[in-house]
Design an enzyme around this catalytic site. Structure first.
Site, PDB file in Angstrom:
ATOM      1  N   THR A 130       0.864  -1.162   0.000  1.00 21.16           N
ATOM      2  CA  THR A 130       0.000   0.000   0.000  1.00 21.16           C
ATOM      3  C   THR A 130       0.910   1.224   0.000  1.00 21.16           C
ATOM      4  O   THR A 130       2.099   1.124   0.335  1.00 21.16           O
ATOM      5  CB  THR A 130      -0.919  -0.003   1.235  1.00 21.16           C
ATOM      6  N   HIS A 179      14.918  34.418  41.775  1.00 17.00           N
ATOM      7  CA  HIS A 179      13.738  35.282  41.796  1.00 17.00           C
ATOM      8  C   HIS A 179      14.101  36.713  41.401  1.00 17.00           C
ATOM      9  O   HIS A 179      13.439  37.669  41.816  1.00 17.00           O
ATOM     10  CB  HIS A 179      13.050  35.260  43.166  1.00 17.00           C
ATOM     11  N   SER A 303      21.406  49.828  15.273  1.00 17.46           N
ATOM     12  CA  SER A 303      20.102  50.481  15.304  1.00 17.46           C
ATOM     13  C   SER A 303      20.069  51.502  14.171  1.00 17.46           C
ATOM     14  O   SER A 303      21.088  52.125  13.865  1.00 17.46           O
ATOM     15  CB  SER A 303      19.879  51.181  16.647  1.00 17.46           C
ATOM     16  N   SER A 304      18.890  51.679  13.568  1.00 16.41           N
ATOM     17  CA  SER A 304      18.806  52.603  12.436  1.00 16.41           C
ATOM     18  C   SER A 304      18.957  54.061  12.871  1.00 16.41           C
ATOM     19  O   SER A 304      19.255  54.923  12.047  1.00 16.41           O
ATOM     20  CB  SER A 304      17.466  52.419  11.715  1.00 16.41           C
ATOM     21  N   ASN A 311      22.641  45.486  19.103  1.00 23.36           N
ATOM     22  CA  ASN A 311      21.480  44.727  19.575  1.00 23.36           C
ATOM     23  C   ASN A 311      21.752  43.222  19.579  1.00 23.36           C
ATOM     24  O   ASN A 311      22.444  42.720  18.689  1.00 23.36           O
ATOM     25  CB  ASN A 311      20.266  45.025  18.699  1.00 23.36           C
ATOM     26  N   ARG A 343      -6.921   4.010   9.283  1.00 18.46           N
ATOM     27  CA  ARG A 343      -6.162   4.976   8.491  1.00 18.46           C
ATOM     28  C   ARG A 343      -6.973   6.225   8.219  1.00 18.46           C
ATOM     29  O   ARG A 343      -8.161   6.147   7.918  1.00 18.46           O
ATOM     30  CB  ARG A 343      -5.801   4.341   7.127  1.00 18.46           C
ATOM     31  N   SER A 348      -0.630  12.541   6.637  1.00 19.11           N
ATOM     32  CA  SER A 348      -0.025  12.889   5.359  1.00 19.11           C
ATOM     33  C   SER A 348       0.191  14.394   5.240  1.00 19.11           C
ATOM     34  O   SER A 348       1.279  14.857   4.877  1.00 19.11           O
ATOM     35  CB  SER A 348      -0.913  12.393   4.212  1.00 19.11           C
TER      36      SER A 348
END
Length: 470
Positions: A130, A179, A303-304, A311, A343, A348
């Site tokens: 099959t 913490h 950074s622009s 970064n 099945r 699939s």
């Protein structure tokens, strides 16, 4: 306002990728294409069908068959090794007619048998199978290759980076934060070793993955096999074939191999991803407080608008890709273990996304590796942080007082409460801490040990614990 006509990007040649893995990030994930792409799946289907034909003739299972010559076997296997763009195109054209991918593979192979001189064996292609007999084995072969040849080596390498950094910085003292608050100091190397150790355990589990496979017919009963050739030991034939592909034979299935091994693998990979994600968020946080400094890339823009910034984009990119990968891995693991009755086709559609799940994980690993390469450790920043937090010695003083009390030293009552009064809500410097210790009435040895202690030296055997990585 009328929309201005635009060039259709969908119609450009070569095609424009819809997803980032096949576009922007192609170079990082390209090695997976050889194992988890649609073309790779079809090549593996051809491989399984070819080997099944050879196996049946080697075993002389069917009356009238005999082993092929070495030349014939080599010619059959060249269908796989020479699988190329023309093969992909031919298969696509055949599938357009059959509307069935595995049937197209059967015809693809059958059409080549006369040229090999074994046209009479055309009926032996896909014998007793099959589609899922071919698919489950093809997926297993492809996934196994992707894990062992691509994903695991990349994952092992990035864990090796963590381990190397742990060794390099094993003696660098560092303030802990439990913490989010100042806590008992450690060393940077020991903390990196924890990450390496956790990741290694997951990789060891993944390395032990069993890749299961089956070839037992339409509902797993060998019904067609025994109806056509009742005298053969079909279980032995099946097992020998599956194991010959380098897989583990699954003797008991429905029409599909149950995919439990895939769910197990994806759960382990997802756990690895989550641990790596945790490492990324920790490193991001350490960068933000100056424990790690990033080495600028020549010519790169952080950074622009803010030229001072570098970064932590590698770790942020990795976080996002690990989350996407896990979303898919979790869905695959949940979906693939279920199938209606004998099945359905949910598996699939799901399995077509395996490459995407692997790809985002591999991309994340690549980003982490590049990010780690560009980290420096300004030890003076870590040292200054420790020197600002002498109150972390409260634990040590309290425990020494408890030990002294057990040994019979007078005046060691209520050590926790006394240290709480000294340190909670107060900044305690070196002089105040030493004054407190000197006034406790400790034995000479205990007092000398505590007076010599600093936040930088109060980290136990943290540096020795790194040895557990060896």
């Amino acid at each position: 306002m009328a929309e201005t006509p635009r060039v259709s990007l969908a119609e450009l040649t070569p095609g424009i990728a819809l997803g980032p893995l096949d576009g922007r990030y192609r170079s990082a994930v390209a090695p997976l294409v050889d194992y988890l792409s649609e073309a790779a799946l079809n090549r593996d289907r051809v491989h399984v069908e070819v080997e099944w034909l050879i196996h049946l003739t080697d075993q002389s299972v069917l009356p009238g068959t005999s082993p092929l010559t070495d030349e014939q076997k080599a010619a059959l296997r060249r269908i796989v090794t020479e699988f190329d763009a023309a093969s992909i195109k031919e298969l696509a054209e055949t599938e357009a007619v059959t509307v069935h991918d595995v049937k197209a593979v059967e015809y693809f192979i059958g059409n080549r048998l006369p040229g090999i001189g074994i046209g009479q064996l055309k009926s032996l292609v896909h014998f007793g199978c099959t589609s899922e007999d071919i698919n489950n084995l093809s997926y297993a072969v492809g996934i196994k290759g992707a894990v062992e040849q691509v994903w695991l080596p990349a994952a092992r390498a990035v864990v090796g980076q963590f381990a190397a950094m742990a060794e390099e910085h094993r003696d660098v003292p560092m303030l802990s934060r439990t913490h989010g608050q100042p806590a008992t100091p450690t060393t940077l190397g020991k903390e990196l070793a924890v990450t390496a150790h956790r990741l290694t355990r997951q990789l060891d589990r993944i390395e032990r993955t069993e890749y299961l496979g089956k070839i037992n017919g339409a509902t797993g009963t060998y019904a067609a096999h025994y109806a056509s050739v009742p005298g053969a030991d079909w279980q032995a034939v099946s097992r020998g074939f599956v194991e010959g592909l380098g897989l583990t034979w699954n003797p008991l299935t429905t029409q599909i191999e149950s995919h439990d091994w895939q769910a197990e693998l994806y759960a382990d990979m997802a756990r690895f991803n989550r641990i790596l994600h945790n490492a990324c968020t920790d490193i991001w946080s350490y960068i933000s407080i100056g424990y790690f400094a990033q080495i600028p890339v020549e010519g790169a823009t952080g950074s622009s608008t803010m030229p001072h910034k570098v970064n932590p984009i590698r770790f942020e990119n990795a976080e996002a890709n690990l989350e996407i990968s896990n979303g898919l891995l979790d869905t695959l693991a949940a979906t693939l273990v279920t199938s209606r009755w004998q099945r359905d086709l949910t598996d699939s559609s799901s399995q077509r996304n395996i490459g995407v799940a692997f790809g985002h994980s591999l991309l994340a690993i690549s980003n982490v590796a590049k990010g780690l390469e560009r980290l420096n450790v300004p030890a003076e920043v870590l040292a200054a942080d420790l020197d600002e937090n002498w109150e972390v010695l409260g634990e040590a003083i309290q425990m020494v007082m408890r030990a002294e009390a057990i040994a019979g030293v007078e005046g060691m009552d209520n050590p926790y409460e006394r240290l709480k009064e000294l340190t909670r809500g107060h900044r305690v410097d070196a002089d105040r801490m030493k004054e407190f210790v000197s006034g406790l009435g400790l034995s000479a040895d205990a007092e000398a040990r505590l007076l010599a202690l600093t936040p930088a030296s109060y980290n136990g055997i943290a540096n020795q614990l790194v040895d557990h990585l060896k």
